[in-house]
Scaffold this active site. Structure first.
Site, PDB file in Angstrom:
ATOM      1  N   ASN A  39       0.828  -1.211   0.000  1.00  0.00           N
ATOM      2  CA  ASN A  39       0.000   0.000   0.000  1.00  0.00           C
ATOM      3  C   ASN A  39       0.863   1.262   0.000  1.00  0.00           C
ATOM      4  O   ASN A  39       0.373   2.343   0.317  1.00  0.00           O
ATOM      5  CB  ASN A  39      -0.891   0.019   1.255  1.00  0.00           C
ATOM      6  N   HIS A 120      -7.104  -7.674  32.613  1.00  0.00           N
ATOM      7  CA  HIS A 120      -7.083  -6.433  31.834  1.00  0.00           C
ATOM      8  C   HIS A 120      -8.238  -6.381  30.831  1.00  0.00           C
ATOM      9  O   HIS A 120      -8.659  -7.397  30.279  1.00  0.00           O
ATOM     10  CB  HIS A 120      -5.749  -6.344  31.082  1.00  0.00           C
ATOM     11  N   GLU A 161      -3.516 -12.770  34.706  1.00  0.00           N
ATOM     12  CA  GLU A 161      -2.259 -12.044  34.516  1.00  0.00           C
ATOM     13  C   GLU A 161      -1.254 -12.662  35.475  1.00  0.00           C
ATOM     14  O   GLU A 161      -1.643 -13.126  36.554  1.00  0.00           O
ATOM     15  CB  GLU A 161      -2.436 -10.554  34.862  1.00  0.00           C
ATOM     16  N   SER A 165      -1.716  -5.497  37.253  1.00  0.00           N
ATOM     17  CA  SER A 165      -1.242  -4.141  36.988  1.00  0.00           C
ATOM     18  C   SER A 165      -1.683  -3.125  38.027  1.00  0.00           C
ATOM     19  O   SER A 165      -1.041  -2.093  38.191  1.00  0.00           O
ATOM     20  CB  SER A 165      -1.724  -3.681  35.614  1.00  0.00           C
ATOM     21  N   ASP A 190      -1.294 -13.552  30.770  1.00  0.00           N
ATOM     22  CA  ASP A 190      -0.824 -12.263  30.277  1.00  0.00           C
ATOM     23  C   ASP A 190       0.332 -11.824  31.181  1.00  0.00           C
ATOM     24  O   ASP A 190       0.136 -11.542  32.359  1.00  0.00           O
ATOM     25  CB  ASP A 190      -1.995 -11.260  30.325  1.00  0.00           C
ATOM     26  N   HIS A 193       3.153  -7.167  32.747  1.00  0.00           N
ATOM     27  CA  HIS A 193       3.938  -6.433  33.756  1.00  0.00           C
ATOM     28  C   HIS A 193       5.109  -7.247  34.315  1.00  0.00           C
ATOM     29  O   HIS A 193       5.956  -6.702  35.027  1.00  0.00           O
ATOM     30  CB  HIS A 193       3.017  -5.923  34.872  1.00  0.00           C
ATOM     31  N   LYS A 224       6.095  -1.864  28.180  1.00  0.00           N
ATOM     32  CA  LYS A 224       6.338  -1.611  29.599  1.00  0.00           C
ATOM     33  C   LYS A 224       7.846  -1.695  29.852  1.00  0.00           C
ATOM     34  O   LYS A 224       8.556  -0.791  29.462  1.00  0.00           O
ATOM     35  CB  LYS A 224       5.484  -2.565  30.422  1.00  0.00           C
TER      36      LYS A 224
HETATM   37  C1  LIG Z   1      -2.114  -6.696  31.697  1.00  0.00           C
HETATM   38  C2  LIG Z   1      -2.093  -5.914  30.445  1.00  0.00           C
HETATM   39  N1  LIG Z   1      -2.291  -6.544  29.277  1.00  0.00           N
HETATM   40  C3  LIG Z   1      -2.279  -5.871  28.117  1.00  0.00           C
HETATM   41  C4  LIG Z   1      -2.066  -4.509  28.062  1.00  0.00           C
HETATM   42  C5  LIG Z   1      -2.088  -3.801  26.757  1.00  0.00           C
HETATM   43  O1  LIG Z   1      -0.794  -3.649  26.281  1.00  0.00           O
HETATM   44  P1  LIG Z   1      -0.427  -2.469  25.268  1.00  0.00           P
HETATM   45  O2  LIG Z   1      -0.290  -1.241  26.076  1.00  0.00           O
HETATM   46  O3  LIG Z   1       0.833  -2.930  24.622  1.00  0.00           O
HETATM   47  O4  LIG Z   1      -1.560  -2.366  24.286  1.00  0.00           O
HETATM   48  C6  LIG Z   1      -1.835  -3.815  29.248  1.00  0.00           C
HETATM   49  C7  LIG Z   1      -1.593  -2.354  29.211  1.00  0.00           C
HETATM   50  O5  LIG Z   1      -1.779  -1.628  30.114  1.00  0.00           O
HETATM   51  C8  LIG Z   1      -1.856  -4.526  30.474  1.00  0.00           C
HETATM   52  O6  LIG Z   1      -1.663  -3.903  31.646  1.00  0.00           O
END
Ligand SMILES: Cc1ncc(COP(=O)(O)O)c(C=O)c1O
Length: 368
Positions: A39, A120, A161, A165, A190, A193, A224
């Site tokens: 593109n 999250h 997670e 966070s 996830d 952090h 992060k």
């Molecule tokens: C636990 C968790 N997962 C995913 C994300 C999203 O990541 P990104 O900021 O790279 O979109 C965050 C962002 O704050 C987060 O705290």
């Protein structure tokens, strides 16, 4: 039999169906070919618009499946997979998109996600897009997780997670793995952090606990501790191929620019020598120092994410404003982001903060 064997076989079957239909998607590098695919309509990506010395600072020119794949992207993914001791990795443009892509692709309407109540929002949004059912369990509560697993139908995906966070506490992953095995559920972690911070070299909590084989997918974000942008979903080669074929944020979005992949790979090379020890020492110092501060309750966290509970949105904002006036930046986290009565000042500790800065912060909290 490996814990995730059945779901892997189901993903593989879907990939085979795609192949039979002639619709299988796979990544190619188009470098050096005559371009009738990208593109990059005005050719801006072919030259440096910032002038000499800034070569390769251009965009990807298309999605990874069209013209945006590159040796840089594939090299970064191989590095990430080996660093986190897994078979494969697939990079998304952000952690938000990685979670949306993974959750919406992996489950269908007869399946169930069982989520920690504090996960999250990106995971929750992905779950909505999947049409699967959703059950919540109380934060880190294994007994409640078991209760919800008994209720769940279809393929079961437990979403957590590794390091939360807003509370800075970690998931009891070992116990969760056991419960998941008993209920034939698949664990998705996830590690946003924990990336770069937890584990001997920053590999995250799953690697630290040696649970690599027990988890279906892990998400590592680069925005992060790596100071960059983007995220990877890691797991088996089948999972990677599956996401290439079914994860819509991957398929339908322009890829990251090649220099970002180079930065990501470079950051992974730096991680083993990063100054985690300073951070660990500062966390201990902070925990010690706040023990004599009786005015507020502090979160019970042993991570770089700490917090002071300041009930009430007005009160939390007032403390954050007071700190700001004194030259300290710490965010007030208000309800409904956290439950009413649990409003807080979130304190993120970094390897570059100093003990003097922590002393100053605590003094100003007490002066408030
Ligand atoms: C636990 C968790 N997962 C995913 C994300 C999203 O990541 P990104 O900021 O790279 O979109 C965050 C962002 O704050 C987060 O705290």
């Amino acid at each position: 039999m490996k814990p995730n064997h059945t779901i892997e076989a189901a993903l593989q079957r879907k990939l085979e169906e795609r192949k039979e239909q002639g619709l299988y998607r796979s990544l190619v590098c188009s470098d050096g070919l005559i371009d009738f695919a990208s593109n990059d309509y005005l050719g801006f990506a072919r030259k440096s618009i910032l002038g000499e010395g800034s070569n390769n600072l251009h965009g990807a020119t298309g999605s990874r499946l069209i013209s945006g794949n590159s040796p840089e992207a594939e090299r970064a993914e191989k590095k990430i997979a080996s660093f986190h001791r897994t078979q494969a990795a697939l990079i998304f443009n952000s952690g938000y998109l990685a979670n949306i892509g993974l959750c919406s692709a992996i489950a269908g309407k007869n399946d169930t996600f069982i989520c920690d109540e504090l996960i999250h929002v990106s995971l929750l949004d992905g779950i909505r897009l999947s049409f699967a059912g959703r059950l919540k369990f109380k934060h880190n509560a294994i007994a409640d997780l078991e209760k919800k697993l008994k209720k769940a139908q279809g393929n079961k995906f437990v979403m957590v997670e590794s390091l939360y966070s807003m509370d800075g506490d970690e998931a009891p992953l070992k116990e969760m793995v056991e419960v998941c095995e008993q209920h034939k559920a698949h664990l998705i972690v996830d590690e946003a952090h924990a990336t770069g911070v937890w584990g001997e070299q920053g590999e995250g909590l799953v690697c630290q606990l040696r649970l690599e084989e027990k988890v279906l997918a892990r998400i590592y974000t680069f925005g992060k501790a790596l100071g960059l942008h983007g995220a990877a979903v890691t797991g088996s080669e089948t999972l990677r191929n599956y996401l290439i074929n079914f994860a819509r944020p991957f398929i339908y979005a322009t890829a990251l620019p090649p220099y970002t992949y180079r930065q990501i790979e470079a950051a992974y090379h730096l991680l083993p020598s990063a100054n985690r020890q300073s951070l660990v020492e500062l966390i201990s110092y902070f925990i010690q120092a706040t023990q004599s501060c009786h005015r507020f309750t502090f979160l019970k966290s042993r991570s770089q994410i700490q917090g002071i509970i300041v009930p009430g949105n007005q009160q939390a904002k007032a403390l954050a404003d007071h700190l700001f006036q004194k030259g300290i930046y710490a965010k007030a986290i208000l309800s409904p982001t956290v439950p009413a009565g649990q409003e807080r000042i979130r304190i993120c500790l970094h390897s570059f903060n100093t003990q003097t800065e922590i002393d100053f912060l605590i003094r100003e909290i007490e002066n408030f």
